[in-house]
Design a protein around this motif. Structure first.
Motif, PDB file in Angstrom:
ATOM      1  N   ASN A   1      37.905  81.026   4.440  1.00  0.00           N
ATOM      2  CA  ASN A   1      37.433  79.751   3.911  1.00  0.00           C
ATOM      3  C   ASN A   1      35.959  79.938   3.560  1.00  0.00           C
ATOM      4  O   ASN A   1      35.099  79.997   4.450  1.00  0.00           O
TER       5      ASN A   1
ATOM      6  N   PRO B   1      42.629  84.641   6.944  1.00  0.00           N
ATOM      7  CA  PRO B   1      42.294  83.731   5.837  1.00  0.00           C
ATOM      8  C   PRO B   1      40.792  83.500   5.762  1.00  0.00           C
ATOM      9  O   PRO B   1      40.119  83.387   6.788  1.00  0.00           O
TER      10      PRO B   1
ATOM     11  N   ALA C   1      42.661  86.327   1.785  1.00  0.00           N
ATOM     12  CA  ALA C   1      42.504  86.900   3.106  1.00  0.00           C
ATOM     13  C   ALA C   1      42.015  88.327   3.031  1.00  0.00           C
ATOM     14  O   ALA C   1      42.234  89.024   2.064  1.00  0.00           O
TER      15      ALA C   1
ATOM     16  N   THR D   1      46.883  74.726   5.062  1.00  0.00           N
ATOM     17  CA  THR D   1      45.769  75.095   5.938  1.00  0.00           C
ATOM     18  C   THR D   1      46.153  76.332   6.750  1.00  0.00           C
ATOM     19  O   THR D   1      47.332  76.528   7.068  1.00  0.00           O
ATOM     20  N   PRO D   2      45.171  77.162   7.099  1.00  0.00           N
ATOM     21  CA  PRO D   2      45.495  78.439   7.756  1.00  0.00           C
ATOM     22  C   PRO D   2      45.868  78.330   9.217  1.00  0.00           C
ATOM     23  O   PRO D   2      46.348  79.288   9.803  1.00  0.00           O
TER      24      PRO D   2
ATOM     25  N   ALA E   1      48.477  81.503   3.425  1.00  0.00           N
ATOM     26  CA  ALA E   1      47.669  80.289   3.430  1.00  0.00           C
ATOM     27  C   ALA E   1      46.496  80.360   2.476  1.00  0.00           C
ATOM     28  O   ALA E   1      45.862  79.361   2.211  1.00  0.00           O
TER      29      ALA E   1
ATOM     30  N   GLY F   1      42.585  80.541  10.720  1.00  0.00           N
ATOM     31  CA  GLY F   1      41.371  80.172  10.014  1.00  0.00           C
ATOM     32  C   GLY F   1      40.136  80.146  10.883  1.00  0.00           C
ATOM     33  O   GLY F   1      39.021  80.059  10.376  1.00  0.00           O
TER      34      GLY F   1
ATOM     35  N   SER G   1      47.913  86.759   4.110  1.00  0.00           N
ATOM     36  CA  SER G   1      48.344  85.473   4.647  1.00  0.00           C
ATOM     37  C   SER G   1      48.741  84.553   3.505  1.00  0.00           C
ATOM     38  O   SER G   1      48.054  84.479   2.494  1.00  0.00           O
TER      39      SER G   1
END
Length: 418
Positions: A280, A278, A273, A176-177, A270, A181, A268
């Motif tokens: 989502n 990041p 990006a 997870t970022p 995660a 995030g 990133s």
């Protein structure tokens, strides 16, 4: 003889006219460009301030501090203190009095138990920021003395400066970022505030302008009120897009230019990006939907308010109440983030006036479930449609109420007059 019905084919004309009339005004560009210019000025001042502070700290570091000290702990190394400009004192009270009288520059008292008692520093005032040199000297002497006692430089550094912790969390087998995030979906919350605050007066004037100019009868003889208001709203959305680009493009360029100097990594670990942010896609899509429906709902609400009020002055008071409802969720932001599924968070998320900010904030922090997002989108879209229909109805029936507020009940047919 059949009654004349205004045509709806003028929608494109209304959009074009309203858009060009606003965009071609120098005032529009002055206000729109003021935001990125202000951002650039603030960033420049921060950078200049940081550079000046660094230069000042460097110049101060080369100027030794002359001080006296007492050591009740027995931990201070006399050689280290002497090299830093210190001289041991036998009478702490007299040493402090010398500082007060201006005879001595600084006096430091190292307590018997540094774990429970702070180091006492008394110094001649050098200004709000320059006086911090005394703290730096006191801490430096203490730290160097501890390192000297431990002997091993590595153990000493670890004892005084614990190592950094690199935390990576996982959900569903994927990293997870974290706090990064929040940035991408959180942008829509910022855009919502900017959109309503920058375009709020224009939303009110969608119906007020014609009423104040006493031209509504003439306009409504040739144009359907729905066509007029919908065209104005669509033009307002186009204007908002232009303002968003005017603000967003320079901000993105500044971020790209300063990312290297600020030490921002290129990507990133995660996930996908843009730069170091990041992305989502699910949260971004929900954020965009919430932003669009929230903007349309507040537009419809302000259109309805403008249709009821006889003047911009009275409408401005109502606009203040609307703006207040936008900021109420910020006072409960900690609760919305820490307990996103609690009763209070649910009320704030599903109540139309507080739903935009609450839902956008919860979506940015990962606390908005899919079903909650769907319900909120339906509520916001439904309210946007209802407010817009209400505004059209009030404008149609109250267009000639130039000097008094429109009676909502009578306009909607709830109270029939004789």
């Amino acid at each position: 003889m059949s009654q004349h019905r205004p045509s709806r084919h003028n929608l494109g004309t209304v959009i074009s006219f309203e858009f060009r009339r606003t965009v071609l005004k120098p005032k529009f560009w002055a206000i729109s460009l003021a935001v990125p210019v202000l951002i650039a000025v603030v960033v420049g001042l921060i950078a200049l301030s940081g550079q000046t502070t660094a230069e000042r700290a460097e110049s101060q570091g080369s100027e030794p501090v002359v001080f006296t000290y007492t050591d009740a702990s027995g931990l201070i190394d006399p050689g280290i203190a002497r090299a830093a400009g210190g001289t041991p004192a036998t009478d702490p009270a007299a040493a402090r009095a010398a500082v007060v009288a201006g005879v001595s520059q600084c006096h430091i008292d190292y307590p018997k138990d540094p774990l429970s008692t702070p180091i006492s520093v008394r110094g001649r005032d050098l200004g709000l920021f320059d006086s911090a040199r005394y703290n730096a000297v006191a801490e430096s002497v203490f730290r160097s003395s501890i390192e000297q006692r431990i002997g091993d430089p590595t153990l000493a550094k670890l004892a005084l400066h614990p190592p950094d912790v690199d935390l990576v969390t996982y959900a569903g087998g994927q990293p997870t970022p974290g706090i990064a995030g929040v940035i991408a979906p959180g942008i829509f919350l910022v855009l919502f505030y900017l959109g309503v605050l920058m375009l709020g007066n224009q939303m009110l004037n969608v119906t007020l302008e014609e009423k104040e100019n006493r031209v509504t009868e003439m306009i409504l003889t040739t144009m359907n009120p729905t066509t007029l208001i919908v065209g104005k709203v669509l033009a307002l959305i186009c204007i908002g897009i232009v303002q968003g680009l005017v603000v967003g493009i320079p901000a993105s360029l500044v971020f790209g230019l300063l990312s290297n100097s600020l030490g921002v990594p290129a990507a990133s670990p995660a996930g996908p990006a843009l730069g170091s942010i990041p992305i989502n896609l699910g949260a971004v899509a929900i954020g965009f939907g919430l932003f669009l429906t929230s903007f349309l709902m507040f537009t419809g609400l302000l259109v309805a308010i403008g249709a009821v009020m006889p003047s911009a002055k009275e409408a401005g008071n109502a606009f203040g109440v609307v703006v207040m409802s936008m900021f109420i969720p910020l006072y409960a932001a900690s609760l919305l983030v820490s307990d996103p599924h609690g009763v209070v968070s649910q009320i704030f998320t599903f109540f139309p006036l507080t739903a935009p900010v609450s839902a956008l904030l919860r979506n940015a922090t990962g606390g908005l479930d899919g079903w909650e997002a769907a319900v909120t989108l339906v509520i916001l879209a439904g309210c946007a449609w209802l407010f817009l229909i209400l505004g059209v109805r009030l404008f149609r029936t109250g267009s000639i109420s130039y000097d008094s507020r429109v009676k909502i009940g009578r306009a909607l047919g709830w109270r029939r007059g004789r």
